[in-house]
Design a protein around this motif. Structure first.
Motif, mmCIF file in Angstrom:
data_model
loop_
_atom_site.group_PDB
_atom_site.id
_atom_site.type_symbol
_atom_site.label_atom_id
_atom_site.label_comp_id
_atom_site.label_asym_id
_atom_site.label_seq_id
_atom_site.Cartn_x
_atom_site.Cartn_y
_atom_site.Cartn_z
ATOM 1 N N GLN A 1 46.930 26.690 -1.812
ATOM 2 C CA GLN A 1 48.355 26.021 -1.536
ATOM 3 C C GLN A 1 49.205 27.020 -1.126
ATOM 4 O OE1 GLN A 1 48.717 24.679 -5.707
ATOM 5 N NE2 GLN A 1 49.338 23.130 -4.744
ATOM 6 N N ASP A 2 50.158 26.705 -0.029
ATOM 7 C CA ASP A 2 51.153 27.288 0.459
ATOM 8 C C ASP A 2 52.523 27.108 -0.054
ATOM 9 O OD1 ASP A 2 52.198 28.916 2.857
ATOM 10 O OD2 ASP A 2 53.152 27.304 3.048
ATOM 11 N N PRO A 3 53.151 27.936 -0.760
ATOM 12 C CA PRO A 3 54.524 27.882 -1.354
ATOM 13 C C PRO A 3 55.556 27.108 -0.633
ATOM 14 C CG PRO A 3 53.980 29.953 -1.707
ATOM 15 C CD PRO A 3 52.892 29.418 -0.881
ATOM 16 N N GLN A 4 55.681 27.413 0.779
ATOM 17 C CA GLN A 4 56.528 26.775 1.719
ATOM 18 C C GLN A 4 56.227 25.388 1.807
ATOM 19 O OE1 GLN A 4 59.381 28.282 3.120
ATOM 20 N NE2 GLN A 4 59.760 25.965 3.372
ATOM 21 N N ARG A 5 54.977 25.044 2.052
ATOM 22 C CA ARG A 5 54.554 23.719 2.102
ATOM 23 C C ARG A 5 54.862 22.818 0.961
ATOM 24 N NH1 ARG A 5 48.551 21.892 4.207
ATOM 25 N NH2 ARG A 5 48.821 19.690 4.382
ATOM 26 N N VAL A 6 54.742 23.441 -0.183
ATOM 27 C CA VAL A 6 54.909 22.632 -1.415
ATOM 28 C C VAL A 6 56.460 22.465 -1.652
ATOM 29 C CG1 VAL A 6 54.970 22.634 -4.031
ATOM 30 C CG2 VAL A 6 52.939 23.393 -2.619
ATOM 31 N N LEU A 7 57.336 23.645 -1.249
ATOM 32 C CA LEU A 7 58.601 23.436 -1.224
ATOM 33 C C LEU A 7 59.180 22.250 -0.304
ATOM 34 C CD1 LEU A 7 61.612 24.565 -1.740
ATOM 35 C CD2 LEU A 7 61.359 26.027 -0.156
ATOM 36 N N ASP A 8 58.549 22.230 0.986
ATOM 37 C CA ASP A 8 58.783 21.096 1.775
ATOM 38 C C ASP A 8 58.663 19.812 1.394
ATOM 39 O OD1 ASP A 8 59.931 23.033 3.402
ATOM 40 O OD2 ASP A 8 57.945 23.154 4.755
ATOM 41 N N ALA A 9 57.586 19.466 0.734
ATOM 42 C CA ALA A 9 57.238 18.506 -0.007
ATOM 43 C C ALA A 9 58.133 18.002 -1.256
ATOM 44 C CB ALA A 9 55.749 18.310 -0.584
ATOM 45 N N VAL A 10 58.529 18.977 -1.883
ATOM 46 C CA VAL A 10 59.556 18.684 -2.926
ATOM 47 C C VAL A 10 60.857 18.118 -2.569
ATOM 48 C CG1 VAL A 10 60.975 19.705 -4.777
ATOM 49 C CG2 VAL A 10 58.283 20.302 -4.752
ATOM 50 N N ARG A 11 61.410 19.004 -1.635
ATOM 51 C CA ARG A 11 62.445 18.355 -1.006
ATOM 52 C C ARG A 11 62.515 17.097 -0.113
ATOM 53 N NH1 ARG A 11 63.920 24.653 1.363
ATOM 54 N NH2 ARG A 11 65.675 25.139 -0.196
ATOM 55 N N LYS A 12 61.483 17.008 0.546
ATOM 56 C CA LYS A 12 61.210 15.585 1.237
ATOM 57 C C LYS A 12 61.252 14.385 0.224
ATOM 58 C CE LYS A 12 58.631 13.261 4.686
ATOM 59 N NZ LYS A 12 58.382 11.862 3.844
ATOM 60 N N HIS A 13 60.382 14.537 -0.943
ATOM 61 C CA HIS A 13 60.526 13.719 -2.084
ATOM 62 C C HIS A 13 61.601 13.369 -2.716
ATOM 63 C CE1 HIS A 13 58.543 10.871 -4.904
ATOM 64 N NE2 HIS A 13 58.877 11.931 -5.940
ATOM 65 N N LEU A 14 62.167 14.190 -2.916
ATOM 66 C CA LEU A 14 63.639 14.253 -3.537
ATOM 67 C C LEU A 14 64.614 13.303 -2.548
ATOM 68 C CD1 LEU A 14 64.508 17.656 -5.249
ATOM 69 C CD2 LEU A 14 64.132 15.325 -6.341
ATOM 70 N N ALA A 15 64.750 13.707 -1.199
ATOM 71 C CA ALA A 15 65.554 12.919 -0.243
ATOM 72 C C ALA A 15 64.704 11.289 0.059
ATOM 73 C CB ALA A 15 65.385 13.708 0.908
ATOM 74 N N ASP A 16 63.389 11.379 -0.155
ATOM 75 C CA ASP A 16 63.210 9.739 0.145
ATOM 76 C C ASP A 16 63.399 9.218 -1.146
ATOM 77 O OD1 ASP A 16 62.166 10.732 2.569
ATOM 78 O OD2 ASP A 16 60.007 10.759 1.885
ATOM 79 N N SER A 17 63.500 9.740 -2.292
ATOM 80 C CA SER A 17 63.912 9.141 -3.780
ATOM 81 C C SER A 17 65.234 8.810 -3.844
ATOM 82 C CB SER A 17 63.291 9.939 -4.525
ATOM 83 O OG SER A 17 61.614 10.007 -4.776
ATOM 84 N N GLY A 18 66.208 9.126 -2.726
ATOM 85 C CA GLY A 18 67.460 8.787 -3.098
ATOM 86 C C GLY A 18 68.383 9.972 -3.776
#
Length: 453
Positions: free
Chosen positions: A335-352
């Protein structure tokens, strides 16, 4: 080329063992807590002095975001063995000093055990590496390998200065193998060889809904920060811990059948953990064998803290304007920390929840050494000679750490403590017999490395 005969060196370990133990006690009497800079500096000075005392060289190197590093070397053969350790203590929750059978920094010996805060994590392992090199010189021999020492005093748990330090001193840290901080002897008397560490992505999430707290008579009209942040956290995971972030585990290295077989040999005391936690079962209904694998091989997300609103012991009438939470993500190899960080931020944005601010507090990369690496075989063979039993190879571990800064070289964790050494509570201790065997193990590793063409 055959390995050097270690009989004279092992005899030197026995002849000088009381001196070695006394030196370990002296280090353990230094209260090297991260919040006490003078004590941290004293510990670094003592360790550097020990390396010099046994014929080596050592520098104390101040560094940003760290207490001083000790960079040492005891010269020997052409091949190099790197030892990575730390001298700060109270890494885990320390418990109450009043519960100790003797003061935690008195470093007293009771019934063949040395009791001291930090002796199991990590001062015992640290000094065993220095004393192993010393034993060769005390036997009148040149060590078959050059021992290099990278010893840190963490100012922050995630060692933010370590990467830049290693990069700046790379020429002094080259090695043909690395012995990582620590490990232990399991309940069956088998040495445990640790081959990996998890990475960490530690986040602070915050949301502000109002310029200041306002009266709760307006709750129907105004958004509460605590309500909003609680909903955002609920979007990240289910109550059973299942992570809901798409792509969260992308890149995670699949566990091989051979690694599962190795993990099946690793002791896991489910009854102890259930008793300590006050539960009758684990999440998901996992049995002990499934739990032993999952705890090492599944990336996790933990809401480590939550704050917001007025928590005084009184009836208060207000809408919280600001809420914060800490989130710890443990990463496994691949796992890559930056990739996971990007996924968390995108999911929060996509979830409103694009209004939720995500701040990175700490990060480190996971790492794993292949259990088939020749250095792992060498360390395991050395363990067989010393302990007279089959060592246990742990390909995945529960720990988080900073192995990633040394990626690309084989790394094996070995130690001098036991699973019940009390690292995260009162009466932390090691057995003196285990300390002797730990020194002997490193002596045998050195001999085998020196005898490798």
């Amino acid at each position: 080329m055959s390995s050097p005969d270690t009989r004279a060196v092992l005899d030197a370990v026995d002849a000088h063992f009381d001196t070695f133990v006394d030196e370990l006690q002296q280090l353990c009497r230094i209260r090297s807590r991260r919040q006490e800079p003078e004590q941290m500096a004293a510990a670094a000075e003592f360790i550097a002095g020990s390396v010099r005392r046994w014929g080596g060289t050592a520098d104390i190197v101040p560094w940003s975001d760290s207490h001083p590093y000790v960079l040492g070397e005891i010269a020997g053969g052409q091949r190099a063995l790197l030892h990575f350790n730390h001298y700060d203590v109270e890494v885990e929750p320390a418990g109450d000093d009043a519960d100790w059978i003797s003061p935690p920094y008195a470093a007293e010996i009771h019934d063949g055990k040395l009791y001291a805060r930090g002796v199991a994590d990590d001062k015992g392992a640290l000094m065993s590496r220095i004393h192993a090199a010393a034993a060769w010189r005390l036997a009148g021999l040149t060590p078959p390998v050059t021992s290099r020492y990278l010893i840190e005093g963490k100012q922050w748990l995630h060692s933010p200065g370590l990467g830049s330090f290693v990069e700046a001193h790379a020429d002094r840290l080259t090695s043909d193998g690395t012995l990582w901080e620590n490990s232990w002897i399991d309940a069956n008397g088998r040495p445990l060889l640790k081959l990996s560490e998890k990475g960490v992505l530690y986040l602070r999430l915050s949301v502000r809904t109002l310029p200041r707290d306002l009266t709760s008579q307006n709750t129907i009209l105004l958004a509460s920060a605590t309500t909003r942040l609680a909903a955002a956290l609920a979007a990240l995971q289910r109550p059973d811990g299942t992570v809901l972030v798409p792509g969260f585990a992308d890149g995670a290295r699949p566990v091989t059948d051979a690694e599962r077989d190795l993990l099946a040999e690793v002791a896991f005391d489910g009854d102890f953990l259930r008793g300590r936690a006050g539960v009758t079962g684990f999440l998901g209904g996992l049995d002990d064998r499934q739990a032993a694998v999952a705890i090492r091989t599944v990336p996790t997300l933990t809401v480590a803290g939550f704050e917001g609103g007025d928590m005084r012991d009184d009836v208060t009438l207000g809408i919280p304007s600001l809420a914060r939470a800490k989130v710890e993500i443990r990463l496994i190899a691949g796992q890559d920390p930056q990739r996971v960080l990007d996924a968390v931020r995108k999911h929060l944005a996509d979830s409103g929840f694009s209004d939720v601010d995500v701040e990175v507090m700490a990060t480190s990369r996971p790492n794993l050494t292949d259990h088939r690496d020749p250095f792992v075989t060498l360390v395991a063979d050395a363990a067989r000679r010393v302990y007279g039993t089959e060592p246990v190879v742990e390909p995945y571990t529960q720990w988080i750490g900073n192995q990633g800064v040394l990626a690309g070289r084989p790394i094996v964790g070995v130690g001098v403590s036991r699973a019940d050494s009390g690292v995260d509570g009162p009466n932390e201790q090691i057995r003196l017999d285990d300390y002797r065997d730990g020194i002997r193990h490193v002596v045998e590793v050195m001999a085998a490395m020196g005898g490798t063409a």
